[in-house]
Scaffold this motif. Structure first.
Motif, PDB file in Angstrom:
ATOM      1  N   ARG A 383      -6.015  -4.214  18.743  1.00  0.00           N
ATOM      2  CA  ARG A 383      -7.340  -3.674  18.252  1.00  0.00           C
ATOM      3  C   ARG A 383      -7.074  -2.227  17.432  1.00  0.00           C
ATOM      4  NH1 ARG A 383     -10.922   0.688  19.093  1.00  0.00           N
ATOM      5  NH2 ARG A 383      -9.554   1.666  20.095  1.00  0.00           N
ATOM      6  N   ARG A 384      -6.058  -1.725  17.506  1.00  0.00           N
ATOM      7  CA  ARG A 384      -5.783  -0.501  16.631  1.00  0.00           C
ATOM      8  C   ARG A 384      -5.125  -1.038  15.303  1.00  0.00           C
ATOM      9  NH1 ARG A 384      -3.701   3.895  21.303  1.00  0.00           N
ATOM     10  NH2 ARG A 384      -5.645   3.791  22.612  1.00  0.00           N
ATOM     11  N   LEU A 385      -4.197  -2.309  15.407  1.00  0.00           N
ATOM     12  CA  LEU A 385      -3.670  -2.588  14.344  1.00  0.00           C
ATOM     13  C   LEU A 385      -4.525  -3.156  13.477  1.00  0.00           C
ATOM     14  CD1 LEU A 385      -0.659  -2.966  13.058  1.00  0.00           C
ATOM     15  CD2 LEU A 385      -0.997  -5.455  13.812  1.00  0.00           C
ATOM     16  N   ALA A 386      -5.606  -3.927  13.945  1.00  0.00           N
ATOM     17  CA  ALA A 386      -6.636  -4.369  13.110  1.00  0.00           C
ATOM     18  C   ALA A 386      -7.599  -3.567  12.344  1.00  0.00           C
ATOM     19  CB  ALA A 386      -7.476  -5.444  13.951  1.00  0.00           C
ATOM     20  N   ILE A 387      -7.920  -2.360  13.188  1.00  0.00           N
ATOM     21  CA  ILE A 387      -8.716  -1.203  12.507  1.00  0.00           C
ATOM     22  C   ILE A 387      -7.921  -0.594  11.485  1.00  0.00           C
ATOM     23  CG2 ILE A 387      -9.794   1.048  13.030  1.00  0.00           C
ATOM     24  CD1 ILE A 387     -10.265   0.076  15.982  1.00  0.00           C
ATOM     25  N   LEU A 388      -6.618  -0.095  11.672  1.00  0.00           N
ATOM     26  CA  LEU A 388      -5.713   0.364  10.680  1.00  0.00           C
ATOM     27  C   LEU A 388      -5.562  -0.431   9.432  1.00  0.00           C
ATOM     28  CD1 LEU A 388      -3.576   3.077  10.496  1.00  0.00           C
ATOM     29  CD2 LEU A 388      -1.939   1.063  10.915  1.00  0.00           C
ATOM     30  N   GLN A 389      -5.415  -1.753   9.786  1.00  0.00           N
ATOM     31  CA  GLN A 389      -5.118  -2.587   8.471  1.00  0.00           C
ATOM     32  C   GLN A 389      -6.397  -2.761   7.657  1.00  0.00           C
ATOM     33  OE1 GLN A 389      -3.262  -6.085  10.250  1.00  0.00           O
ATOM     34  NE2 GLN A 389      -1.344  -5.279  10.264  1.00  0.00           N
ATOM     35  N   GLU A 390      -7.530  -2.814   8.211  1.00  0.00           N
ATOM     36  CA  GLU A 390      -8.915  -2.771   7.621  1.00  0.00           C
ATOM     37  C   GLU A 390      -9.106  -1.541   6.762  1.00  0.00           C
ATOM     38  OE1 GLU A 390     -10.698  -5.404   6.925  1.00  0.00           O
ATOM     39  OE2 GLU A 390     -12.154  -4.036   5.766  1.00  0.00           O
ATOM     40  N   LYS A 391      -8.590  -0.462   7.301  1.00  0.00           N
ATOM     41  CA  LYS A 391      -8.850   0.683   6.636  1.00  0.00           C
ATOM     42  C   LYS A 391      -8.262   0.782   5.445  1.00  0.00           C
ATOM     43  CE  LYS A 391      -9.499   5.595   7.745  1.00  0.00           C
ATOM     44  NZ  LYS A 391     -11.059   5.430   7.161  1.00  0.00           N
ATOM     45  N   GLN A 392      -6.643   0.368   5.251  1.00  0.00           N
ATOM     46  CA  GLN A 392      -5.813   0.352   4.359  1.00  0.00           C
ATOM     47  C   GLN A 392      -6.056  -0.366   3.518  1.00  0.00           C
ATOM     48  OE1 GLN A 392      -3.716   2.304   3.679  1.00  0.00           O
ATOM     49  NE2 GLN A 392      -2.672   1.331   2.033  1.00  0.00           N
ATOM     50  N   ARG A 393      -6.768  -1.712   3.671  1.00  0.00           N
ATOM     51  CA  ARG A 393      -7.074  -2.614   3.003  1.00  0.00           C
ATOM     52  C   ARG A 393      -8.243  -2.181   1.744  1.00  0.00           C
ATOM     53  NH1 ARG A 393      -7.181  -8.320   2.664  1.00  0.00           N
ATOM     54  NH2 ARG A 393      -8.998  -9.214   1.941  1.00  0.00           N
ATOM     55  N   GLU A 394      -9.034  -1.312   2.320  1.00  0.00           N
ATOM     56  CA  GLU A 394     -10.060  -0.539   1.532  1.00  0.00           C
ATOM     57  C   GLU A 394      -9.583   0.194   0.564  1.00  0.00           C
ATOM     58  OE1 GLU A 394     -12.926   0.783   4.418  1.00  0.00           O
ATOM     59  OE2 GLU A 394     -13.548  -0.987   5.311  1.00  0.00           O
ATOM     60  N   ILE A 395      -8.643   0.922   1.410  1.00  0.00           N
ATOM     61  CA  ILE A 395      -8.078   2.168   0.401  1.00  0.00           C
ATOM     62  C   ILE A 395      -7.108   1.335  -0.831  1.00  0.00           C
ATOM     63  CG2 ILE A 395      -6.058   4.044   0.208  1.00  0.00           C
ATOM     64  CD1 ILE A 395      -7.138   4.527   3.223  1.00  0.00           C
ATOM     65  N   GLN A 396      -6.479   0.259  -0.499  1.00  0.00           N
ATOM     66  CA  GLN A 396      -5.665  -0.332  -1.555  1.00  0.00           C
ATOM     67  C   GLN A 396      -6.732  -0.870  -2.685  1.00  0.00           C
ATOM     68  OE1 GLN A 396      -2.018  -1.171   1.169  1.00  0.00           O
ATOM     69  NE2 GLN A 396      -2.383  -2.787  -0.294  1.00  0.00           N
ATOM     70  N   THR A 397      -7.585  -1.577  -2.042  1.00  0.00           N
ATOM     71  CA  THR A 397      -8.721  -2.110  -2.886  1.00  0.00           C
ATOM     72  C   THR A 397      -9.021  -1.115  -4.095  1.00  0.00           C
ATOM     73  OG1 THR A 397      -9.384  -3.745  -1.461  1.00  0.00           O
ATOM     74  CG2 THR A 397     -10.610  -3.413  -3.146  1.00  0.00           C
ATOM     75  N   ALA A 398      -9.472   0.078  -3.659  1.00  0.00           N
ATOM     76  CA  ALA A 398      -9.921   1.172  -4.389  1.00  0.00           C
ATOM     77  C   ALA A 398      -8.964   1.717  -5.354  1.00  0.00           C
ATOM     78  CB  ALA A 398     -10.392   2.261  -3.318  1.00  0.00           C
ATOM     79  N   ARG A 399      -7.780   1.744  -4.739  1.00  0.00           N
ATOM     80  CA  ARG A 399      -6.789   2.456  -5.743  1.00  0.00           C
ATOM     81  C   ARG A 399      -6.259   1.403  -6.600  1.00  0.00           C
ATOM     82  NH1 ARG A 399      -4.496   7.186  -4.446  1.00  0.00           N
ATOM     83  NH2 ARG A 399      -2.745   7.030  -5.324  1.00  0.00           N
ATOM     84  N   ASN A 400      -6.164   0.071  -6.280  1.00  0.00           N
ATOM     85  CA  ASN A 400      -5.876  -0.766  -7.367  1.00  0.00           C
ATOM     86  C   ASN A 400      -7.008  -1.068  -8.296  1.00  0.00           C
ATOM     87  OD1 ASN A 400      -3.448  -1.246  -6.358  1.00  0.00           O
ATOM     88  ND2 ASN A 400      -3.912  -2.982  -5.259  1.00  0.00           N
ATOM     89  N   THR A 401      -8.429  -1.048  -8.018  1.00  0.00           N
ATOM     90  CA  THR A 401      -9.339  -1.120  -8.901  1.00  0.00           C
ATOM     91  C   THR A 401      -9.418  -0.010  -9.851  1.00  0.00           C
ATOM     92  OG1 THR A 401     -10.728  -2.580  -7.128  1.00  0.00           O
ATOM     93  CG2 THR A 401     -11.886  -1.343  -8.851  1.00  0.00           C
ATOM     94  N   ALA A 402      -8.947   1.014  -9.284  1.00  0.00           N
ATOM     95  CA  ALA A 402      -8.848   2.236 -10.389  1.00  0.00           C
ATOM     96  C   ALA A 402      -7.944   2.055 -11.575  1.00  0.00           C
ATOM     97  CB  ALA A 402      -8.677   3.533  -9.582  1.00  0.00           C
ATOM     98  N   LEU A 403      -6.947   1.108 -11.598  1.00  0.00           N
ATOM     99  CA  LEU A 403      -5.999   0.828 -12.457  1.00  0.00           C
ATOM    100  C   LEU A 403      -6.593  -0.176 -13.533  1.00  0.00           C
ATOM    101  CD1 LEU A 403      -2.854   0.520 -10.183  1.00  0.00           C
ATOM    102  CD2 LEU A 403      -3.723   2.439 -11.304  1.00  0.00           C
ATOM    103  N   ILE A 404      -7.744  -0.795 -13.194  1.00  0.00           N
ATOM    104  CA  ILE A 404      -8.025  -1.843 -14.245  1.00  0.00           C
ATOM    105  C   ILE A 404      -8.355  -1.171 -15.554  1.00  0.00           C
ATOM    106  CG2 ILE A 404     -10.210  -3.425 -14.830  1.00  0.00           C
ATOM    107  CD1 ILE A 404     -10.668  -4.024 -11.908  1.00  0.00           C
ATOM    108  N   GLY A 405      -7.825  -1.617 -16.589  1.00  0.00           N
ATOM    109  CA  GLY A 405      -7.965  -1.424 -18.067  1.00  0.00           C
ATOM    110  C   GLY A 405      -6.823  -0.539 -18.378  1.00  0.00           C
ATOM    111  N   GLN A 406      -5.820  -0.269 -17.433  1.00  0.00           N
ATOM    112  CA  GLN A 406      -4.584   0.551 -17.851  1.00  0.00           C
ATOM    113  C   GLN A 406      -3.473  -0.575 -18.232  1.00  0.00           C
ATOM    114  OE1 GLN A 406      -3.031   3.622 -15.498  1.00  0.00           O
ATOM    115  NE2 GLN A 406      -5.044   4.236 -14.638  1.00  0.00           N
ATOM    116  N   THR A 407      -2.355  -0.375 -19.068  1.00  0.00           N
ATOM    117  CA  THR A 407      -1.488  -1.064 -19.403  1.00  0.00           C
ATOM    118  C   THR A 407       0.021  -0.695 -18.701  1.00  0.00           C
ATOM    119  OG1 THR A 407      -2.496  -1.739 -21.262  1.00  0.00           O
ATOM    120  CG2 THR A 407      -0.026  -2.155 -21.124  1.00  0.00           C
ATOM    121  N   PHE A 408       0.726  -1.612 -17.968  1.00  0.00           N
ATOM    122  CA  PHE A 408       1.795  -1.227 -17.143  1.00  0.00           C
ATOM    123  C   PHE A 408       2.997  -2.186 -17.878  1.00  0.00           C
ATOM    124  CE2 PHE A 408      -1.399  -0.021 -14.297  1.00  0.00           C
ATOM    125  CZ  PHE A 408      -0.978   1.150 -14.115  1.00  0.00           C
ATOM    126  N   GLU A 409       4.191  -1.671 -17.630  1.00  0.00           N
ATOM    127  CA  GLU A 409       5.580  -2.462 -17.888  1.00  0.00           C
ATOM    128  C   GLU A 409       5.645  -3.391 -16.829  1.00  0.00           C
ATOM    129  OE1 GLU A 409       9.472  -0.985 -19.606  1.00  0.00           O
ATOM    130  OE2 GLU A 409       9.645  -1.206 -17.598  1.00  0.00           O
TER     131      GLU A 409
END
Ligand code: SAM
Ligand code: SF4
Length: 464
Positions: A383-409
């Protein structure tokens, strides 16, 4: 592009101290081998070196156990499931031994179970832990002579495993172990027991290998160690870890330098300063926290508190260059209360990691935490693992979405079956899948503009 033989180092000249016993199957020095690897990047790289040792003795690597005269299984015992897999796989290999094949178990399960493996699986002929790999040539000679029970189980060594030849799997990015074993004694962990005490490799030997790698066309190197930043140069030069990073980045031809895994207690400001000052040092640090609760960290013997860990994070957040931060977390450690777990969740909110590897606590043999009271039921850990992973999923989605429009090597490492689709890693170690009309990009560095984002990867298009 392939690089089957790529690296020369000092010859192994050390005396053998393994034990052998004559009986049974025999392999010729020019036999074939099949090598299967489980576990971490260090295991992957150990296998590259083991393959190198075999190739330099005249063996040929094959793709299937059926085609091999020697079957080797490089194992992981960090969690119970991984260790169980070994014995079920050995069961599958049983019938093959009757075809005259020689079967060997390498790595952490070999070290942990030792000669008991011969009792549980008498069709196995070689049991060798990672701290004894430097004696592999002698052990192979024993197997070739027909000895049926060869073991290498010493851990009391101050030597590192350096090979004549390393057969690397990736033609552009090379792993390089700079420190082996671990002296940290976290209460849940088998590594100090299976990989032995900490020993650092000489800085001149590391730099020599990096120069050779660059000459062979490798442009990215990843320095490896269980606590890579605890590196202590054994030569009179006494290079600090941060100095070594800068020296590796200065080797002509090297474009990216990564390192993993860092221990928070040895993570010092000079490492951040090195990353700030040298763009060839990748802007990514993997800094496992394990728990957000100081009480649990103490029980884990992690040697830092939540606040001390957060000071290291702050050090990176203050850097002139943004640094991606990833971590490891264990849930359900003995005695972890709901309040402790809430502290881990709040740490996720505070740090907002770019990536997370999360695990349910797994009790392991020979570890202090095995004797701790107050175990957490398996369903509660899940149960704890699932809650933790869901929270991190939301964080990663938000952090990655903030990179839209940027250019990377991106270092291009893969080509999709779908036409014009490629993939690679950014310096911050994000996967970027992208479209390009170019005919050949593998192994090259290209600029990619991010057009979309998910929790685990980015999508983009090649910028000409
Ligand atoms: N040396 C690294 C460090 O200190 O973080 C990592 C070593 S270990 C190969 C990788 C990860 O496995 C650890 O960071 C930890 O999260 C996890 N791990 C180790 N022992 C474990 C256990 N008994 N149960 C669950 N996870 C474990
Ligand atoms: Fe295991 Fe701790 Fe050493 Fe990492 S630092 S390998 S978790 S004992």
């Amino acid at each position: 592009m392939s690089k089957p033989f790529d690296f020369e180092l000092e010859r192994l000249t050390r005396p053998s101290s393994y034990s052998g016993m004559s009986r049974g199957a025999r392999i010729g020095p020019r036999g074939t081998f099949f090598l299967e690897t489980f576990g971490c990047q260090m295991n992957d790289h150990d296998s590259e070196k083991v393959a190198g040792v075999l190739l330099s003795r005249g063996y040929r690597q094959v793709e299937t156990p059926e085609a091999a005269s020697l079957i080797l299984y490089n194992t992981c015992s960090i969690r119970e499931k991984a260790a169980q897999k070994v014995f079920s796989r050995l069961g599958e290999y049983r019938a093959k031994q009757s075809d005259g094949k020689v079967i060997g178990v390498l790595g952490c399960v070999a070290q942990q179970e030792g000669e008991q493996i011969f009792e549980r699986a008498p069709w196995v002929s070689l049991v060798c832990g990672s701290a004894s790999y430097r004696k592999l040539p002698e052990m192979l000679a024993e197997l070739e002579a027909g000895n049926h029970r060869v073991t290498g189980l010493d851990t009391d060594t101050d030597e590192t495993f350096e090979t004549e030849v390393t057969r690397r799997d990736n033609p552009w990015r090379a792993y390089l172990t700079i420190i082996e074993g671990c002296d940290k004694a976290c209460s849940y962990c088998v590594v100090p027991y299976t990989r032995g005490p900490e020993r650092s490799r000489a800085s001149d030997s590391i730099l020599k290998e990096v120069r050779q790698l660059a000459d062979l066309g490798y442009s990215e190197v990843q320095l490896l160690g269980q606590t890579v930043n605890s590196y202590a140069d054994p030569t009179p030069r006494k290079m600090r870890f941060s100095e070594l990073l800068l020296a590796v980045a200065d080797v002509p031809g090297i474009r990216r330098v990564r390192f993993t895994t860092s221990h928070p207690s040895d993570f010092m400001p000079d490492i951040v300063e090195a990353i700030e000052s040298q763009s060839r040092l990748c802007d990514h640090v993997h800094l496992p926290v394990q728990s957000g609760s100081t009480k649990v960290l103490r029980a884990m013997q992690r040697t830092y508190s939540r606040d001390e860990y957060l000071e290291k994070i702050e050090m990176m957040r203050q850097a002139k260059r943004p640094i991606a931060i990833t971590t490891d977390i264990i849930v359900g450690f003995p005695g972890e209360t709901e309040a402790d777990f809430e502290e881990t969740l709040s740490l996720l909110d505070e740090v907002r990691y770019d990536g997370l590897f999360s695990f349910k606590y797994s009790p392991r043999p020979n570890t202090p935490s095995l004797a701790m009271n107050d175990p957490i039921p398996e369903e509660e850990k899940s149960r704890r693992l699932a809650i933790l992973q869901e929270k991190q999923r939301e964080i990663q989605t938000a952090r990655n979405t903030a990179l839209i429009g940027q250019t990377f090597e991106v270092l291009v490492g893969g080509k999709s079956r779908r036409e014009n689709q490629w993939s690679g890693y950014t310096t911050s170690h994000r996967v970027l899948n992208f479209a390009s009309q170019a005919k050949e990009l593998l192994g090259t560095y290209v600029q990619v503009r991010v057009t979309g984002a998910g929790p685990n990867s980015l999508v983009g298009e090649h910028v000409a």
